[in-house]
Every structure is written in structure tokens, then in C-alpha cells.
Design a protein around this motif. Structure first.
Motif, PDB file in Angstrom:
ATOM      1  N   PRO A  26      10.630   3.397  -2.049  1.00  0.00           N
ATOM      2  CA  PRO A  26      10.778   3.144  -0.562  1.00  0.00           C
ATOM      3  C   PRO A  26      10.298   1.738  -0.216  1.00  0.00           C
ATOM      4  CG  PRO A  26       9.341   4.791  -0.723  1.00  0.00           C
ATOM      5  CD  PRO A  26       9.496   4.429  -2.164  1.00  0.00           C
ATOM      6  N   LEU A  27       9.542   0.989  -1.192  1.00  0.00           N
ATOM      7  CA  LEU A  27       8.780  -0.149  -0.705  1.00  0.00           C
ATOM      8  C   LEU A  27       9.551  -1.378  -1.491  1.00  0.00           C
ATOM      9  CD1 LEU A  27       5.328   1.050  -1.304  1.00  0.00           C
ATOM     10  CD2 LEU A  27       6.340   1.064   0.873  1.00  0.00           C
ATOM     11  N   GLU A  28       9.438  -2.498  -0.961  1.00  0.00           N
ATOM     12  CA  GLU A  28       9.942  -3.707  -1.367  1.00  0.00           C
ATOM     13  C   GLU A  28       9.068  -4.132  -2.466  1.00  0.00           C
ATOM     14  OE1 GLU A  28      10.388  -6.571   1.796  1.00  0.00           O
ATOM     15  OE2 GLU A  28      11.728  -5.323   3.122  1.00  0.00           O
ATOM     16  N   ARG A  29       7.834  -3.827  -2.547  1.00  0.00           N
ATOM     17  CA  ARG A  29       7.165  -4.872  -3.731  1.00  0.00           C
ATOM     18  C   ARG A  29       6.456  -3.469  -4.602  1.00  0.00           C
ATOM     19  NH1 ARG A  29       2.808  -8.553  -1.110  1.00  0.00           N
ATOM     20  NH2 ARG A  29       2.257  -6.750   0.049  1.00  0.00           N
ATOM     21  N   PRO A  30       5.994  -3.807  -5.605  1.00  0.00           N
ATOM     22  CA  PRO A  30       5.331  -2.718  -6.466  1.00  0.00           C
ATOM     23  C   PRO A  30       4.195  -2.224  -5.409  1.00  0.00           C
ATOM     24  CG  PRO A  30       5.583  -4.568  -7.734  1.00  0.00           C
ATOM     25  CD  PRO A  30       5.871  -5.005  -6.367  1.00  0.00           C
ATOM     26  N   GLY A  31       3.750  -0.721  -5.793  1.00  0.00           N
ATOM     27  CA  GLY A  31       3.042  -0.173  -5.018  1.00  0.00           C
ATOM     28  C   GLY A  31       1.614  -0.278  -5.495  1.00  0.00           C
ATOM     29  N   PHE A  32       0.442  -0.052  -4.655  1.00  0.00           N
ATOM     30  CA  PHE A  32      -0.930   0.068  -4.962  1.00  0.00           C
ATOM     31  C   PHE A  32      -1.792   1.083  -4.247  1.00  0.00           C
ATOM     32  CE2 PHE A  32      -5.183  -1.597  -3.878  1.00  0.00           C
ATOM     33  CZ  PHE A  32      -5.613  -1.608  -5.240  1.00  0.00           C
TER      34      PHE A  32
ATOM     35  N   SER B 135       0.691  -1.275   0.027  1.00  0.00           N
ATOM     36  CA  SER B 135       0.079   0.012   0.081  1.00  0.00           C
ATOM     37  C   SER B 135       0.893   1.109  -0.082  1.00  0.00           C
ATOM     38  CB  SER B 135      -0.987   0.095   1.466  1.00  0.00           C
ATOM     39  OG  SER B 135      -1.899   1.136   1.127  1.00  0.00           O
ATOM     40  N   VAL B 136       0.688   2.340  -0.969  1.00  0.00           N
ATOM     41  CA  VAL B 136       1.278   3.456  -1.133  1.00  0.00           C
ATOM     42  C   VAL B 136       0.664   4.790  -0.357  1.00  0.00           C
ATOM     43  CG1 VAL B 136       2.119   5.010  -2.667  1.00  0.00           C
ATOM     44  CG2 VAL B 136       2.338   2.785  -3.334  1.00  0.00           C
ATOM     45  N   THR B 137       1.630   5.166   0.720  1.00  0.00           N
ATOM     46  CA  THR B 137       0.933   6.587   1.490  1.00  0.00           C
ATOM     47  C   THR B 137       1.322   7.625   0.868  1.00  0.00           C
ATOM     48  OG1 THR B 137       2.584   6.346   2.797  1.00  0.00           O
ATOM     49  CG2 THR B 137       1.143   5.060   3.684  1.00  0.00           C
ATOM     50  N   LEU B 138       0.769   8.690   1.216  1.00  0.00           N
ATOM     51  CA  LEU B 138       1.532  10.071   0.743  1.00  0.00           C
ATOM     52  C   LEU B 138       2.824  10.179   0.963  1.00  0.00           C
ATOM     53  CD1 LEU B 138       0.830  13.070  -0.402  1.00  0.00           C
ATOM     54  CD2 LEU B 138      -0.080  13.539   1.720  1.00  0.00           C
ATOM     55  N   GLU B 139       3.222   9.760   2.343  1.00  0.00           N
ATOM     56  CA  GLU B 139       4.421   9.807   2.692  1.00  0.00           C
ATOM     57  C   GLU B 139       5.479   9.027   1.966  1.00  0.00           C
ATOM     58  OE1 GLU B 139       1.980  11.240   5.374  1.00  0.00           O
ATOM     59  OE2 GLU B 139       1.801   9.349   4.449  1.00  0.00           O
ATOM     60  N   HIS B 140       4.901   8.046   1.280  1.00  0.00           N
ATOM     61  CA  HIS B 140       5.620   7.260   0.232  1.00  0.00           C
ATOM     62  C   HIS B 140       6.142   8.070  -1.008  1.00  0.00           C
ATOM     63  CE1 HIS B 140       4.353   3.519   2.381  1.00  0.00           C
ATOM     64  NE2 HIS B 140       5.540   3.651   3.019  1.00  0.00           N
ATOM     65  N   LEU B 141       5.063   8.700  -1.693  1.00  0.00           N
ATOM     66  CA  LEU B 141       5.142   9.373  -2.908  1.00  0.00           C
ATOM     67  C   LEU B 141       6.325  10.411  -2.482  1.00  0.00           C
ATOM     68  CD1 LEU B 141       1.733   9.656  -4.324  1.00  0.00           C
ATOM     69  CD2 LEU B 141       3.639   8.222  -5.277  1.00  0.00           C
ATOM     70  N   ASP B 142       6.094  11.320  -1.357  1.00  0.00           N
ATOM     71  CA  ASP B 142       6.856  12.412  -1.064  1.00  0.00           C
ATOM     72  C   ASP B 142       8.286  11.789  -1.029  1.00  0.00           C
ATOM     73  OD1 ASP B 142       4.614  14.179  -1.054  1.00  0.00           O
ATOM     74  OD2 ASP B 142       4.419  14.078   1.141  1.00  0.00           O
ATOM     75  N   ALA B 143       8.457  10.650  -0.315  1.00  0.00           N
ATOM     76  CA  ALA B 143       9.721  10.225  -0.098  1.00  0.00           C
ATOM     77  C   ALA B 143      10.395   9.981  -1.523  1.00  0.00           C
ATOM     78  CB  ALA B 143       9.910   9.100   0.677  1.00  0.00           C
ATOM     79  N   PHE B 144       9.796   9.313  -2.387  1.00  0.00           N
ATOM     80  CA  PHE B 144      10.260   9.045  -3.786  1.00  0.00           C
ATOM     81  C   PHE B 144      10.595  10.245  -4.500  1.00  0.00           C
ATOM     82  CE2 PHE B 144       9.154   8.468  -8.163  1.00  0.00           C
ATOM     83  CZ  PHE B 144      10.202   7.540  -8.565  1.00  0.00           C
TER      84      PHE B 144
END
Length: 226
Positions: A64-70, A48-57
Motif C-alpha cells: 500500500p505504500l509508494e516507498r519501501p516500508g520502515f 512509516s508502516v502502520t498496523l493497518e498497512h500490514l493488515d491491508a497487505f
């Protein structure tokens, strides 16, 4: 990924460095089991992709994730998005995005069907006899504690029909203010009717950017606004 060539895109897909975005609209009770089954399948295969994940990317260029995001996206602001879709996402530990048509929520309950029919908001037969069709601002406040709520314009408007200062206030500026007031959080993204992408029109792009949005969601991408 914007600006990378085919080889880079192919490598990213092979290595799992991508986000699967799935768009939904009405989610009536009759489709709850099917929706749960479908989302559970995605939850088993994607992170699961959070807003924080997008911002970090976008800040670092590193995924920032081990698997593809959703990211599941539920459009319009239907009441059934709040009563059916959001609880299912909560059960499965998924963070969803809810682009809402703010004037649909503001519309008096007896007028919501007419508003929907006049603004290209599709309704489902099983719910036409119900009084309320749009979620309430209390629903937005609740959903916004765990998910991302963003404006889908004020009136479900196309980019080419927003021309005047009054249009900008109604369709771009006030919706962000209303969402942030309800959730107590930033409304980070904006979505046009028909998923028009950022870069289509310098004038409307400038209005979206100047309002403070950081992302624009289109039919093919989530764009970081410089």
C-alpha cells in the motif's frame, strides 16, 4: 514474501516492495541525538508502516505504500524507550513497535534491577543509579495511542521453557490481556525471547494462535498467523 523464489524476492527489492525493520533495546538520554539522526535518515528514505498497512497487505497482497516500508522496534519496555525513543519517533512521524516484557513493568521499582539481571534484560551503566528502569503502565497507555505495543512474553522467556498451562497463562495469555487493558487497543503480535519464528513448534504455535495474536515477530520476519 514467504514462499516466493529468489527471482521474486530480487524483483520486490528492486521495486521497493519490502519492509526495513530495525531493532533497538536501551535508548538512554546520552544517545538521543544519535538516535534522532539515525531515525531521521530512515524517515527520509522510507515510508512509516502502520498496523493497518500490514493488515491491508496480507488481506489484498498489494503493497500500500509508494516507498519501501520502515518499522523501528524498541524491545523490553525500558523507561528510556518511553522518555527518549517514543518522543523522537513522534517528532519524525514514525510509527514504532514496542514489544514489552510485562512482568518487568509489574516489578516493584526497588526490585527492577534484580529482575533485569535475572531475566537477560541488559541495563546501561548510566541508568543503574536510577530508581525506575522499566516504563509504567501509564507510559504504555500513552505510547499505545500512536504506536503499536505488543507482549515480548511475560518474563523474557524462551519458547522451549513454556510447557505448562501455568507457563502459558504467565508468558502468553496474561501479557496480551495486560497490554490491551492499558492501551484500550488490540495487542496484535507476540515476540519470543531470541526472536523464535512461528512454525518452530506446533505446541507453542497453537498457544500463541489460540490466544488471539495475528502476527509473530521473529529475527528475520513479521509473520501473519493463519
Amino acid at each position: 514474501m514467504t514462499g516466493n523464489g529468489f527471482a521474486q524476492h530480487r524483483a520486490a527489492l528492486r521495486e521497493g516492495r519490502y519492509v526495513r525493520v530495525v531493532n533497538y533495546h536501551n535508548t538512554p538520554e546520552s544517545m538521543a541525538d544519535a538516535l534522532r539522526h539515525e531515525l531521521a535518515g530512515y524517515a527520509a528514505s522510507f515510508d512509516s508502516v502502520t498496523l493497518e498497512h500490514l493488515d491491508a497487505f496480507y488481506a489484498t497482497g498489494r503493497w500500500p505504500l509508494e516507498r519501501p516500508g520502515f518499522i523501528p522496534v524498541f524491545y523490553e519496555g525500558y523507561l528510556n524507550n518511553a522518555t527518549v525513543a517514543a518522543p523522537i519517533c513522534d517528532e519524525l512521524g514514525l510509527v514504532a513497535w514496542f514489544p514489552i516484557i510485562t512482568r518487568f513493568l509489574d516489578c516493584p521499582v526497588p526490585e527492577q534491577r534484580a529482575f533485569a539481571e535475572a531475566h537477560d534484560i541488559t541495563l546501561v551503566e548510566e541508568e543503574l543509579s536510577r530508581d525506575r528502569l522499566a516504563m509504567t503502565w501509564d507510559d504504555v497507555a500513552e505510547i499505545g495511542q500512536r504506536h503499536v505495543v505488543v507482549p515480548h512474553t511475560g518474563s523474557h522467556e524462551e519458547i522451549g521453557r513454556v510447557r505448562t498451562a501455568e507457563d502459558v497463562e504467565r508468558e502468553i495469555v496474561r501479557p496480551r490481556r495486560d497490554v490491551e487493558r492499558a492501551t484500550g487497543r488490540e495487542a496484535p503480535a507476540f515476540v519470543w525471547l531470541r526472536g523464535t519464528e512461528y512454525g518452530t513448534s506446533p505446541v507453542q504455535d497453537g498457544w500463541v494462535r489460540d490466544t488471539g495474536y495475528r502476527y509473530q515477530i521473529s529475527n528475520t520476519m513479521i509473520q501473519r498467523i493463519a
